[in-house]
Design a protein around this motif. Structure first.
Motif, short mmCIF file in Angstrom:
data_model
loop_
_atom_site.label_atom_id
_atom_site.label_comp_id
_atom_site.label_asym_id
_atom_site.label_seq_id
_atom_site.Cartn_x
_atom_site.Cartn_y
_atom_site.Cartn_z
N UNK A 1 -5.89 50.98 96.17
CA UNK A 1 -4.50 51.07 95.70
C UNK A 1 -3.88 49.67 95.57
N UNK A 2 -3.24 49.40 94.44
CA UNK A 2 -2.46 48.17 94.26
C UNK A 2 -1.04 48.41 94.76
N UNK A 3 -0.53 47.50 95.57
CA UNK A 3 0.82 47.64 96.13
C UNK A 3 1.79 46.73 95.37
N UNK A 4 2.85 47.33 94.84
CA UNK A 4 3.89 46.57 94.16
C UNK A 4 5.05 46.44 95.14
N UNK A 5 5.10 45.29 95.85
CA UNK A 5 6.02 45.21 96.98
C UNK A 5 7.25 44.36 96.73
N UNK A 6 8.28 44.62 97.54
CA UNK A 6 9.44 43.73 97.51
C UNK A 6 9.04 42.44 98.25
N UNK A 7 9.98 41.53 98.42
CA UNK A 7 9.65 40.21 98.97
C UNK A 7 8.94 40.30 100.32
N UNK A 8 9.48 41.18 101.18
CA UNK A 8 8.92 41.25 102.54
C UNK A 8 7.55 41.89 102.56
N UNK B 1 -4.07 60.93 92.81
CA UNK B 1 -2.93 60.16 92.27
C UNK B 1 -2.40 60.68 90.94
N UNK B 2 -3.19 61.48 90.22
CA UNK B 2 -2.76 61.89 88.88
C UNK B 2 -1.82 63.09 88.89
N UNK B 3 -1.55 63.67 90.06
CA UNK B 3 -0.69 64.85 90.08
C UNK B 3 0.74 64.51 90.51
N UNK C 1 11.43 47.89 87.38
CA UNK C 1 10.90 49.15 86.86
C UNK C 1 10.04 49.88 87.88
N UNK C 2 9.41 49.11 88.78
CA UNK C 2 8.48 49.74 89.71
C UNK C 2 9.12 50.83 90.56
N UNK C 3 10.42 50.72 90.81
CA UNK C 3 11.08 51.71 91.68
C UNK C 3 11.28 53.06 90.96
N UNK C 4 11.21 53.05 89.65
CA UNK C 4 11.49 54.28 88.90
C UNK C 4 10.27 54.91 88.24
N UNK C 5 9.17 54.19 88.23
CA UNK C 5 8.03 54.64 87.43
C UNK C 5 7.21 55.69 88.17
N UNK C 6 6.70 56.67 87.44
CA UNK C 6 5.74 57.62 88.00
C UNK C 6 4.36 57.10 87.59
N UNK C 7 3.70 56.35 88.52
CA UNK C 7 2.44 55.70 88.14
C UNK C 7 1.37 56.70 87.74
N UNK C 8 1.19 57.74 88.55
CA UNK C 8 0.07 58.67 88.40
C UNK C 8 -1.26 57.93 88.42
N UNK C 9 -1.27 56.83 89.18
CA UNK C 9 -2.48 56.01 89.26
C UNK C 9 -2.56 55.42 90.66
N UNK C 10 -3.58 54.64 90.93
CA UNK C 10 -3.74 54.05 92.26
C UNK C 10 -2.84 52.81 92.40
N UNK C 11 -1.55 53.05 92.22
CA UNK C 11 -0.52 52.02 92.42
C UNK C 11 0.56 52.63 93.29
#
Lengths: 442, 442
Positions: free
Chosen positions: B301-308, B269-271, B323-333
């Motif tokens: 992995x944590x899922x940051x989901x839309x309503x559905x 996930x970090x790459x 913000x979640x749609x634009x972020x580069x997590x580089x983590x287990x998200x």
């Protein structure tokens, strides 16, 4: 035929002007996405129709141009600049011919540059894709409007044109016609947009619209180019500043050297591939200099020479100042120096050249090899005129400019240079083996 | 063996620091001119010897690295960053192996890219040449020092390395060894230089040394990259920020989609090539989402989901913010959304993607065609993991970074991407016909 209204500039300033430019870029981006999918057939037909329409509506263009020329005369513009600004039926027809030429060139979009099947079976290939939104910043010549539109559309890009305010009426008329044809072909009109030119700030807004504009290409004098390149946060391509040299080696055929020097200097002194300095090896100086000075004099060229060149005499020979080695005259002037060796010539060019075109005249194989290997420029000529550095001469059909930088494109830029690439990988459920999930930061 | 003294930084600041950086660039330029003439044999032998010497002198490197790691611990650096900074015998050997790999790759310099005889008989060809002086700005990993030196030297360039101050001792030890080997091979030591890192201003001086430095490549996090790209007047290549998407089409094989999503997200996930968002077509969401959520959960992995997506349940599923749609997590998200159609997925990617790597999982030929044509990114995958975007995987042998910009290079950059080109024209006294000398401005 429906005439589409072209949005007139409302002379916005400050933040409002900034937003106008950014909005144009956003609309350009939408148009570019659509244009990227256009087939070669559709694009070629578009360019052909644009050419026809320009010729048909030449009177509109000439009328607008007359207004610009009248205003320019009133403002005291020099005759040379007025000549650049002025259009005629012949010049409009030449623009139309340019569009037809570009229409006939191969479409770079979709070309497969390389590809292979990876060891795991994934099929990989790299293809050319349009850049997206291309900004062109230019000076008085209205023909750039049409040339740039033709080249960018053919390569699948949208273009934002930022011309000179002195050509505002001419450019507006031209762009109005081009957009009209784009719309009739069912393509997005915003593929061709003219930016407001009443305020220099619009250039700044264009070249800092990072993320909205993909590349900016300045076309014009050294001042314009360095301002754009230095202030731009959008990737910019440096073009066209040429401090080109002709080096006459000890082994040169003197007649050939004279012919190449005269052609390089005096064929068209106002263009970037003309020579601004010649260097002559000390061993041949005594034979070469008097004849060169005489012939340059006949062609009306003033020679700015070092001590030994001045020593060779001539009423049109003046002592060179330090600045003469770096200046791009673009006029019937040439700097001249005697050098002790080929490495000294290479060193002089390294110090003063602008990386455009450098030429050697020599009969010595090793001298040719050394010069071409050691001189760092977009083009290096052996026994040929610097005037050959040109997209048309190089067989590209047309050029958007001559890049003097090292990234992306170097030398004449044709259609392929207006594209980027994309890697496509086709698998069948392929995943990359490797570690089990690892913690971030490892 | 002569140990060459490496100039120690005297912690200059202000104008003095600026001059230090510019002087390094000037020395680099001299070195680059010499290195451009080095044969492949000479360069390969140099890299082989560097590798051997690194292994031999690993204790020196490890001792210096221990000082850096101790200081980092004292300053409270996170364990993840300390891990990036830390060297071991194994890691030094891996650097050496990297040099040996690069030594075995083809030399891009001198490659003839295209050529023809012009109608007038002039022989024209375009050849690859080194860029010149390459600046690399990077963060904590000392292995970048050796990797970047190997790739730039092999491609005939001089390199200015500006690493993190946290790795100063390690980088100094490494560069000392590399320069020592360069000198022993009779090549200019200044082909590899480490810039002062005690003051952030040295980065600024490097990226504004226009005319002295030919290209700057930032390697590191998004903040570093955008700062370099925005402030640079030297041409810069944007690398490595990846907001990559996996789109699961209505026609996808669900097992395949799960395998590709898990691999794209959780393999490493970090790459930058790891996926940060998945989009699923509404028609398959009911079948796909519960299984995807379960498997992602098992992988931590944590899922940051839309309503559905949230509606599909799971204790590790949280509502996505804008913000979640634009972020580069580089983590287990991972962010996740349901889309109504393929065009909606393309639109989402156009709005939020960073132009790195985008993947579709589909069984539908036309869907694959549409997605690859319409998605604008360095790499587009069909039924393959985003993890494949990598110089090694693409068969380049090694990479200096992954370009996410459109100019010069896009995607993994290997040796050819560290070169420019030069046109060579061989004539026999050729001049360009045309007008008699004309006045400037015409």
């Amino acid at each position: 035929m429906t005439v589409i209204e072209f949005p007139t500039s409302d002379k916005a300033t400050g933040d409002e002007l900034r937003e106008q430019v950014r909005e144009a870029a956003r609309r350009g981006r939408e148009a570019a996405a659509e244009l990227a999918q256009a087939t070669r057939g559709a694009k070629d037909a578009l360019l052909q129709d644009m050419a026809d329409e320009l010729v048909k509506r030449a009177p509109e263009v000439l009328e607008a141009n007359e207004q610009d020329v009248a205003a320019a005369r009133e403002s005291g513009m020099t005759e040379a600049l007025i000549d650049r600004l002025s259009l005629s039926t012949g010049r409009v027809e030449a623009m139309a011919d340019g569009l037809r030429t570009v229409s006939g060139l191969p479409d770079p979009v979709g070309e497969v540059l390389r590809g292979q099947v990876l060891p795991n079976g994934v099929q990989l290939r790299q293809v050319r894709v349009p850049l997206g939104v291309v900004g062109i910043v230019y000076e008085g010549r209205p023909n750039v409007t049409v040339d740039a539109a033709g080249l960018t559309l053919k390569s699948g890009n949208a273009v934002l044109l930022r011309g000179s305010s002195s050509a505002e009426n001419s450019n507006t008329a031209l762009v109005w016609i081009l957009r009209d044809v784009v719309a009739r072909h069912g393509l997005p009109m915003d593929a061709v947009q003219l930016l407001p030119c009443h305020d220099r700030a619009s250039v700044h807004h264009l070249i800092t619209a990072r993320g909205l504009v993909d590349v900016v290409i300045p076309r014009g004098g050294a001042g314009l180019i360095s301002a754009v390149v230095e202030q731009s946060t959008v990737p910019a391509i440096e073009t066209g500043v040429g401090n080109c040299h002709v080096y006459v080696d000890a082994s040169a055929d003197v007649d050939m050297a004279l012919r190449i020097l005269l052609n390089s200097k005096a064929r068209r002194p106002s263009v970037c591939n003309s020579a601004e300095t010649f260097l002559v090896h000390a061993d041949i100086a005594e034979e070469f200099l008097p004849r060169a000075i005489a012939e340059l004099g006949e062609a009306g060229v003033t020679v700015h020479g070092d001590e030994r060149v001045v020593g060779a005499g001539g009423s049109h020979v003046v002592p060179a100042t330090d600045e003469d080695w770096d200046v791009e005259y673009l006029s019937l002037d040439v700097a001249a120096a005697v050098v002790e060796s080929l490495p000294a010539a290479v060193e002089h060019i390294r110090e003063h050249g602008s990386g455009h075109t450098e030429a050697i005249v020599t009969s010595d194989f090793r001298a040719a090899q050394q010069f071409t290997a050691q001189v760092d420029a977009a083009a290096v000529m052996v026994n040929a005129s610097t005037a050959f550095t040109d997209g048309g001469e190089f067989g590209m059909g047309a050029e958007i400019g001559i890049s003097t930088q090292k990234l992306h494109a170097r030398g004449p830029m044709g259609l392929p240079e207006l594209t980027s690439t994309k890697w496509l990988a086709y698998g069948d459920g392929h995943v990359r083996p490797g570690s089990a999930p690892v913690k971030p930061g490892s």
